[in-house]
Design an enzyme around this catalytic site. Structure first.
Site, PDB file in Angstrom:
ATOM      1  N   GLY A  23       4.287  -6.732   9.044  1.00  0.00           N
ATOM      2  CA  GLY A  23       4.197  -7.848   8.107  1.00  0.00           C
ATOM      3  C   GLY A  23       5.350  -7.847   7.113  1.00  0.00           C
ATOM      4  O   GLY A  23       5.770  -8.898   6.632  1.00  0.00           O
ATOM      5  N   LYS A  49       1.500  -3.808  12.913  1.00  0.00           N
ATOM      6  CA  LYS A  49       2.332  -3.584  11.741  1.00  0.00           C
ATOM      7  C   LYS A  49       3.542  -4.512  11.803  1.00  0.00           C
ATOM      8  O   LYS A  49       3.815  -5.123  12.807  1.00  0.00           O
ATOM      9  CB  LYS A  49       2.797  -2.116  11.689  1.00  0.00           C
ATOM     10  CG  LYS A  49       1.644  -1.156  11.413  1.00  0.00           C
ATOM     11  CD  LYS A  49       2.081   0.299  11.267  1.00  0.00           C
ATOM     12  CE  LYS A  49       3.241   0.504  10.381  1.00  0.00           C
ATOM     13  NZ  LYS A  49       3.099  -0.066   9.022  1.00  0.00           N
ATOM     14  N   GLY A  73       0.912   1.857   5.612  1.00  0.00           N
ATOM     15  CA  GLY A  73      -0.144   0.856   5.692  1.00  0.00           C
ATOM     16  C   GLY A  73      -0.168   0.197   7.061  1.00  0.00           C
ATOM     17  O   GLY A  73       0.513   0.620   7.999  1.00  0.00           O
ATOM     18  N   GLU A 110       9.522   1.805  11.195  1.00  0.00           N
ATOM     19  CA  GLU A 110       8.170   2.376  11.101  1.00  0.00           C
ATOM     20  C   GLU A 110       7.787   3.020  12.431  1.00  0.00           C
ATOM     21  O   GLU A 110       7.193   4.105  12.465  1.00  0.00           O
ATOM     22  CB  GLU A 110       7.168   1.291  10.726  1.00  0.00           C
ATOM     23  CG  GLU A 110       7.361   0.787   9.299  1.00  0.00           C
ATOM     24  CD  GLU A 110       6.508  -0.421   8.933  1.00  0.00           C
ATOM     25  OE1 GLU A 110       6.342  -0.658   7.751  1.00  0.00           O
ATOM     26  OE2 GLU A 110       6.007  -1.111   9.832  1.00  0.00           O
ATOM     27  N   THR A 169       0.848  -1.202   0.000  1.00  0.00           N
ATOM     28  CA  THR A 169       0.000   0.000   0.000  1.00  0.00           C
ATOM     29  C   THR A 169       0.884   1.253   0.000  1.00  0.00           C
ATOM     30  O   THR A 169       0.609   2.210  -0.740  1.00  0.00           O
ATOM     31  CB  THR A 169      -0.944   0.001   1.224  1.00  0.00           C
ATOM     32  OG1 THR A 169      -1.480  -1.315   1.410  1.00  0.00           O
ATOM     33  CG2 THR A 169      -2.087   0.974   1.028  1.00  0.00           C
TER      34      THR A 169
HETATM   35  C1  5RP Z   1       5.504  -3.432   6.858  1.00  0.00           C
HETATM   36  C2  5RP Z   1       4.171  -3.036   7.345  1.00  0.00           C
HETATM   37  C3  5RP Z   1       3.101  -2.794   6.338  1.00  0.00           C
HETATM   38  O1  5RP Z   1       2.559  -1.537   6.544  1.00  0.00           O
HETATM   39  C4  5RP Z   1       2.038  -3.845   6.515  1.00  0.00           C
HETATM   40  O2  5RP Z   1       2.630  -5.119   6.452  1.00  0.00           O
HETATM   41  C5  5RP Z   1       0.954  -3.717   5.434  1.00  0.00           C
HETATM   42  O3  5RP Z   1       1.488  -4.078   4.202  1.00  0.00           O
HETATM   43  P1  5RP Z   1       0.627  -4.069   2.875  1.00  0.00           P
HETATM   44  O4  5RP Z   1       0.337  -2.638   2.564  1.00  0.00           O
HETATM   45  O5  5RP Z   1       1.525  -4.737   1.857  1.00  0.00           O
HETATM   46  O6  5RP Z   1      -0.622  -4.872   3.129  1.00  0.00           O
HETATM   47  O7  5RP Z   1       3.917  -2.897   8.512  1.00  0.00           O
HETATM   48  O8  5RP Z   1       6.372  -3.751   7.907  1.00  0.00           O
END
Ligand code: 5RP
Length: 224
Positions: free
Chosen positions: A100, A98, A86, A107, A35
């Site tokens: 992922g 957060k 995101g 972040e 995102t």
């Molecule tokens: C990365 C994050 C991202 O914001 C979270 O994983 C969402 O990712 P996506 O926009 O691909 O769904 O925290 O560490």
């Protein structure tokens, strides 16, 4: 709409939200993930209207540079005006999971500095109680087993994210089967485990606004 179209819609909405607030010395914090990538690509169209960016990962810094958007070290700017990123999950208090994409530490640092955190997500990310998405925890490698045992004591099922090394040289434990009805307390408890660098709960400093992509359009949510 597909999930990808919803991500693009919220990225465009974030740009529209920011445009009237931008000045030529505005510093934008840029998140990580698919995102955030949509947002980076949208930002390229107005790159002349911002001062600089700081990125929450090497991957995002690289993407920004490919668009010719200046990326600064966080230590060289006085502050961050807006942070756009995101999330893996959000509740209605805009407390987030957060990490992922394994970028949670940077972040959280950019979030800490930012004056306003604008979260962008598709509607699949909005939940009643955090924890369906396994909670990422960044850990100093030598503390991995110890931290995992401590996370079990808290009621979770930590799983080592094999083959992943963070931008900071650490490893990730993803905590499964871990409902989080009290995000503030849980964030603090996990922070207190020796060897934990960061956990992926953003409750002490949640998002300020959530732009949520839904089939009916982008909704603007503030914390309830
Ligand atoms: C990365 C994050 C991202 O914001 C979270 O994983 C969402 O990712 P996506 O926009 O691909 O769904 O925290 O560490």
């Amino acid at each position: 709409m597909t999930q990808d179209e919803l991500k693009q819609a919220v990225a465009d909405a974030a740009l529209a939200y920011l445009k009237p607030k931008l000045e030529n010395d505005t510093v934008l914090g840029i998140g990580t993930g698919s995102t955030a990538n949509c947002f980076i690509d949208a930002l390229a169209a107005i790159k002349g209207q911002i001062g600089a960016t700081v990125a929450s990962s090497e991957a995002s810094a690289e993407r920004l540079k490919q668009h010719g958007i200046p990326v600064y070290d966080l230590n060289t700017v006085d502050g961050v005006d807006f942070y756009v990123d995101g999330a893996d999950e959000s509740n209605r208090s805009l407390q987030l999971i957060k990490g992922g994409g394994a970028a949670l530490t940077r972040e959280k640092i950019v979030t800490a500095v930012a004056r306003e955190f604008i979260c962008i997500a598709d509607e699949s990310k909005l939940v009643h109680t955090l924890g369906d998405f396994p909670l990422p925890v960044e850990v100093v490698p030598m503390a991995r087993s110890y931290v995992a045992r401590e996370l079990v004591k808290l009621g979770g099922d930590p799983v080592y994210r094999e083959g992943v090394v963070t931008d900071n040289g650490n490893v990730i434990l993803d905590v499964h089967d871990f409902a989080i009805p009290q995000p503030l307390a849980t964030e603090q408890k996990i922070n207190n485990i020796t060897g934990v660098v960061t956990n992926g709960l953003f409750a002490l400093k949640p998002a300020d606004v959530l732009l949520l992509g839904t089939a009916g359009g982008v909704q603007t949510l503030y914390a309830e």
